[in-house]
Structures are given as C-alpha cells and as structure tokens.
Write an enzyme that holds these catalytic residues in place. Structure first.
Site, PDB file in Angstrom:
ATOM      1  CB  THR A  81     -18.116  22.490  29.367  1.00 27.29           C
ATOM      2  OG1 THR A  81     -17.425  21.327  28.636  1.00 27.29           O
ATOM      3  CG2 THR A  81     -17.831  22.383  30.878  1.00 27.29           C
ATOM      4  CE  LYS A 129     -16.977  18.422  30.370  1.00 21.83           C
ATOM      5  NZ  LYS A 129     -15.906  19.033  29.662  1.00 21.83           N
ATOM      6  CB  THR A 156     -12.667  10.895  29.743  1.00 16.04           C
ATOM      7  OG1 THR A 156     -13.688  10.825  30.373  1.00 16.04           O
ATOM      8  CG2 THR A 156     -11.164  10.918  30.546  1.00 16.04           C
ATOM      9  CD  GLU A 178     -15.710  21.366  21.684  1.00 16.19           C
ATOM     10  OE1 GLU A 178     -15.780  21.708  22.699  1.00 16.19           O
ATOM     11  OE2 GLU A 178     -14.732  21.619  20.991  1.00 16.19           O
ATOM     12  CG  ASN A 231     -13.208  24.383  19.879  1.00 16.91           C
ATOM     13  OD1 ASN A 231     -13.042  24.413  21.103  1.00 16.91           O
ATOM     14  ND2 ASN A 231     -13.618  23.346  19.200  1.00 16.91           N
ATOM     15  CB  SER A 272     -12.960  26.235  26.580  1.00 13.25           C
ATOM     16  OG  SER A 272     -12.242  25.637  25.438  1.00 13.25           O
TER      17      SER A 272
END
Lengths: 390, 390
Positions: free
Chosen positions: B149, B172, B183, B263, B385, B390
């Site tokens: 993602t 991922k 995770t 991120e 973010n 998301s």
C-alpha cells in the site's frame, strides 16, 4: 491580569539573558504579600524530575510559600548535584531579597534538558525581578510572558467568587504535553482565606480533570509544576464547594489554552467517550484515541477518518473498558460517520473547517463519560521539534 | 524469491482494479501444493479486527491451510456482517477454483478502513490469480508487489536450513505499525516436514521478538495477520531448534525491512536497553523511548537529544523497571552523551549522518537487555497520513 488579579500578590517579568532569543523576558517572580502564605503543589511523576522540581516539592511540603521564581531558557533537568545546587542558590537569593527562609521560595525552570543554567544570569534576573515587583495587572502580564518557550502567546485566567474573592493564574506549555500533568509550569493565586489543606485538595481534584486530560504529544516533562498560593488578602472565606469549582474552572481554562496553542496545531480536538461502564473506562478509551498519530495527521488533513478512531479504541483491553464493537457509534462534528461499528453517514458530510473538532464516541455499555483534549499533528509540529533544541 | 522459494508453493500477483492506483497489482494468491497443508497464524488483538481476520482466525484453527488470498486497496474492516460475507465469498471462490473446502483458504485485506470491497473485482482477481499461478521466483515477486500500500518497495526474505529445507516470506507494512504485532500482512512458507503445532510454536516465539518489537507510529492495525505454511515438499525434517531460529530470523529480517521502509522515515532507530532487572523491564523502557514523538522529531532533525530519551525513560513506573536515574547512561551512535543521569560528551560529537541511529541505554540495575526498533518522525510522515485516506 494573571497572578496579580488576586489581592496580596505582586509580580514581575524581566529579561535576564538566559533565553537565546534577544529581548525575550525569561525570569518571572511571584510574591505572596500575605497575610497568609498557604500553598499547595502538584508535580511531574517523571523519575528524571528536574532539580527545581526536587527543590520545590520539598519547599511546599509544609503548606507554605512566600514566593515563586521561574525561568525560561533552561530546564535544569538531568544536571545532577550541580543542578540541584543551582536551584538551592536561586531560592536562597530570592529568600535573601525578601527577608524570608529559603524554604519559602519555590523554583521553576523550563527549556532545554541536560544543561546547567547560567547561574549568574539567573541570580541577576532574580534581583532585577525583585526590584520590578508590582501588584499591577501589567506586572502579572510580564510574568506570564517571561515563562513562555515555544508558546506563541501568554496563557492566563481570572475568576471571581460570588462573595468577591479572586483567583488568577498563568501557565506555559505547548509541547511535551502528556496526559499526566500536562502543563509544564503553572502558578495560580487567590486572595481567599483558605488553609493549605483546602488548597491541596482543590488543586489535586482540579488537575485531575484538566491538565491530566490533555495530550499534545504524549511526552511527559521532567519539570511539570502546578502551584496554588493563597494570600487571604480579601479577608473572604469562600464556600468550599464554590472554591473547588473555581479552581477546577481555572485549571480547565488554562489546560484548554495549552491545547489552543499546541505546537504547530491547526485543530483543537475534543474527544468525549460516553456510554462507558465507568469514568476510568471512558478515560482510557479517550486517551487511546487522543494518542493516535494517524488520527492526528488525518485531522490536520481535514479528513474525519473514523477508521483511525475505532482502530485506536480497539486497543483498549476489554477488562479495562468493556463494550461491544458492534454497538459503537462515532460522531465527528455532529455527523454520525460510524454507526454500530459500521459506516454511517459519508465522511464528506463532515465540516472540518472549524478550528475545534468534536469527536463523540458512544460505547453503549454504560452511563459514564469523560472528555479529553488533544491537537492535530502537523508539518509545523515536526518542524518545531526537529529544529528546536528543547 | 519470496513465498515461492520453498518447494511446493505457487503464487501470483495480478491487477484487479481494486486499488485506486492505475496499474497497481492488488490481488495476491499463495497456494500450498503439498503434500502437507500444515499452517499456523498470529493475528491482531485489536477489538475492531477486520472481517478477513475473523474469517482467517477460524480457517487456520485446525492447523491446515491450502491457500491464502490477499488484496490491497481495501481493508474490509468495520464493515459489519456484509463485510464478513465478502471474506467468506472470497474464500469460497478460491476454494472452488482449487477444489478444496472454504475453510482451507485464508483471506487477508489491507487498505482503507470502513468501506466494503468491490467484491466483483476481488472475485475476478481471484480467478485471474488462479490462472496465473506459478511456482517461479517471478510469481513470488508479483505476489509481494500486490500486497503493498504505502510501502515503497516489496519486502521479502529467503533462508535455507543446514540440511536443505527452505523458508521464504513476504510482508507489507509501512504505517499503522505498533509494537503489538506490527506487520499488517505477512505470509511465510517452508518446504520442511513439520507439524502445525511446531509451526505455531515457532511463529509465536518469532513474532514476539520481531514484529512485536518494532514501532513506526504506535498505531495498532485492525488487519494484522502473520501466516506460516508448510508444504513438506522437501521431505526434510528440520532440527527443531534450527527451524525455530530460522523462522525467528526470517521474521526479524522482515520486521527490520518494515522499519527501513517506515512511512516518511529518514532514520531507522535501534534502541537497546541493557542493565535491566528483567527482559520485560528492558522492553518496557525501550518501548517508552520508541514511542516519543519528540525524540523521533529530534532524530529527523539530526539532533541526538538525550533529554527526550531520559524523559521518556522516566515515565516507566519503578515497579515495572527498577533503576536509579542517577546511574543511567545513554550512548547515541557510540558517544556517551548522558553519563549517570547527567550530561556526558557534548551532543555535537555524535555523527548523525548514518541512516541507522543506535541508542544504547544502560540502566545499571541488572543483567537483562532488549532491543526495539522505530523510525524518526518526519514532514513526510505527516504528509502521507494527512493526505492518504487509509
């Protein structure tokens, strides 16, 4: 206004050259002219508490303080015995100027952790603050400016009791604000005739529902100190319940101002969790939501991302806060965007333009509720804390 | 490489139009061709766990799985009974294609919380992934791309046992990474001859020292799933200790890759707390430090701000981690900048240019140690973010 609103208090705020910012006032002095010198304090629970906290905790233990000296520009935290000696020397200097005992003087410091203060400048600042002491509103304002660090504005409060006693206060705090005594430095004064025991009870309860329920970044300070001083100068004995309410009201106002000036914040976020089996359960849920970086980023992007609300809520263990996820509702600014654990109204219906964002969670598990406050997480917060050595 | 490194597994990664990003592969399929179908799983403890988690937890409960189907582009979390029906329908579709029972197929989803999946696209993607199944390295790579993602790169691992059995895996995860099973989605495959019980024991222990010890943003996901499948196709029975070590090693590598792709991160931060009275005490201290937004901002600004390390350390209650603050030392990248709770070497001596920042805390209270990993907090994290739904 601020700490000189109550009768029997004088204050000053002066530039002593401690702060790295030229022209910045960095030493404040608040003196209780009596007739009473009743005092109470609440301090950080951080195990690396700063030297001034170690000193002031002892100084206020007997329920009496004549004065508080505060400096910005250095926290005097994690500085060992040499740092403690600096706090003692500062109290000693002020006590000498006032003709009182060292133990009648509380010391507060804020700024960079891990460096000793420039003691000469602090003592010089104390002398100049003593010379500048006045019971005026302007002097109270000067004091409230002198304690600022990353704060963008002074934070003060004044309240009057129904029979005329007064309460005033000032606080500094913008970052390193966790839900355990989130305040940094706060001095509240009153001219009511009250005992040290009454002060401590009122302050403890007030802190619990104010400074302990806000969260800028989840980081607990080494220097947090809240002091409440009573001069008795009004000669008025307050109704105990009214007095407690007024102190709580002052703390709530100051805490709200901290959130309104949170580092880099573009939104103030009120989170109320209702329908809980107990207030503690509601509080645990509210704090879990308030601690979510993902939610705080979403709010800064004007996205009422309820997935990030419920995913935080879901981290609270069932024995702490019993509820059924399939019963939970979430309203953001009055729009029910999560209904029974599932999507409700479309998130596009939420108006995210106001500065204040209201998140109302109902657990549908009981009748208790609690409210916590936090800020959004912005580029500016990162900028301030990546570049400011505090 | 990835999940097809072990014999007896085929995989595929295809574009099904679920993701909003044109051309992005978004459905992965991993099939265990046997002869064994032993399987184990570890799942999020979030009370708002997603529909696919609810399904897969049941599917793996008997210790057997024939296949795993995974999609990005939607988490199918907080979607109620309709969402659960989607997970069941997806498993049913794959089971039909493979000629097996529904309960032999685990389902994993990742993406936006609070929206149903476009089921037609998921089922179409399953059919196309089935048609594309191959036991090749390239097919394994395709699968590892399809689950991404906000990840900027696929994360895979391969290891070989001393007597020739193989282990491969993919994960991922980039944000919403908390120290409880951090995770998102992970599938590990092995061709060793092992029982479901052995798999579960190995996986539980491995997760505890890997995915449970990394923290990007303290936010626990609703969809976290780690699955371990054994085909037995090598015919090799591994030494139990070596097998456990290899699984732990694979999980550690994948966890480390998540941190390396956190991120917006510009630094990977290793935090080791030694000299603790127990491993749990060391872990509590490490996690408190890893959770500090202020420290994470300082590191992004290349400031080895040890005040923010010890102030976080100081929030751990004494009964959880006994130590004397005046005994604590802190090294950053090998330079002792806090010595006995006081300033040590000047922070300017620390070279902050490496991507990896090593923080070594010694409590001087015992002989236990633990290591946790986190990322710095950057403008880019906020950007991702605040703008990514998301």
């Amino acid at each position: 206004m601020s700490v000189t609103f109550a009768q029997g208090f004088s204050a000053a705020g002066v530039e002593a050259g401690i702060s790295a910012t030229p022209g910045k006032k960095d030493v404040a002095l608040v003196v209780n002219e009596g007739p009473l010198t009743a005092a109470a304090g609440v301090f950080t629970t951080n195990r690396f508490c700063a030297a001034p906290v170690q000193w002031s905790r002892k100084a206020v233990a007997d329920g009496s303080l004549k004065a508080v000296i505060l400096n910005s520009g250095g926290a005097n935290a994690c500085t060992g015995k040499a740092g403690y000696a600096q706090s003692v020397a500062t109290a000693h200097e002020v006590a000498g100027l006032l003709g009182t005992e060292d133990g009648e003087v509380a010391v507060c410091s804020t700024g960079l952790i891990g460096e000793l203060l420039p003691l000469d400048k602090v003592l010089d600042g104390a002398a100049r603050a003593f010379a500048a002491l006045e019971p005026t509103m302007a002097a109270g304002e000067d004091a409230s400016h002198a304690i600022m660090t990353t704060d963008t504005k002074p934070k003060t409060v004044t309240r009057m009791g129904s029979n005329g006693f007064r309460v005033g206060g000032m606080v500094k705090g913008s970052g390193m604000i966790a839900p355990q005594l989130a305040t940094m430095l706060c001095v509240i004064t009153t001219d009511a005739v009250v005992s040290a025991g009454q002060l401590q009870a009122a302050l403890g309860a007030a802190v619990d529902t104010s400074f302990n329920r806000i969260d800028v970044d989840g980081c607990m300070s080494t220097n947090d100190t809240v002091l409440l001083l009573a001069s008795g100068a009004s000669g008025i004995e307050p109704d105990p319940d009214e007095f407690n309410d007024l102190i709580a009201n002052c703390c709530a106002s100051l805490a709200r101002q901290i959130i309104g000036d949170g580092e880099g914040a573009s939104h103030d976020i009120r989170i109320t969790v209702a329908g809980a089996t107990s207030e503690d359960a509601a509080l645990a849920c509210g704090r879990a939501i308030a601690a979510s970086n993902l939610l705080k980023c979403a709010i800064s992007g004007n996205d009422p991302n309820w997935g990030r609300i419920v995913s935080s809520l879901g981290t609270v263990p069932a024995d702490v806060a019993p509820y059924d996820p399939d019963e939970v509702t979430v309203d953001v600014n009055g729009v029910r965007i999560c209904d029974g654990g599932k999507p409700g109204h479309d998130r596009s219906e939420v108006d995210m333009t106001p500065r204040q964002i209201d998140i109302d969670v109902d657990l549908h598990a009981g009748t208790s509720a609690a409210t916590v406050w936090t800020d959004d997480l912005t580029h500016e917060y990162v900028h301030i804390n990546a570049d400011y050595e505090s």
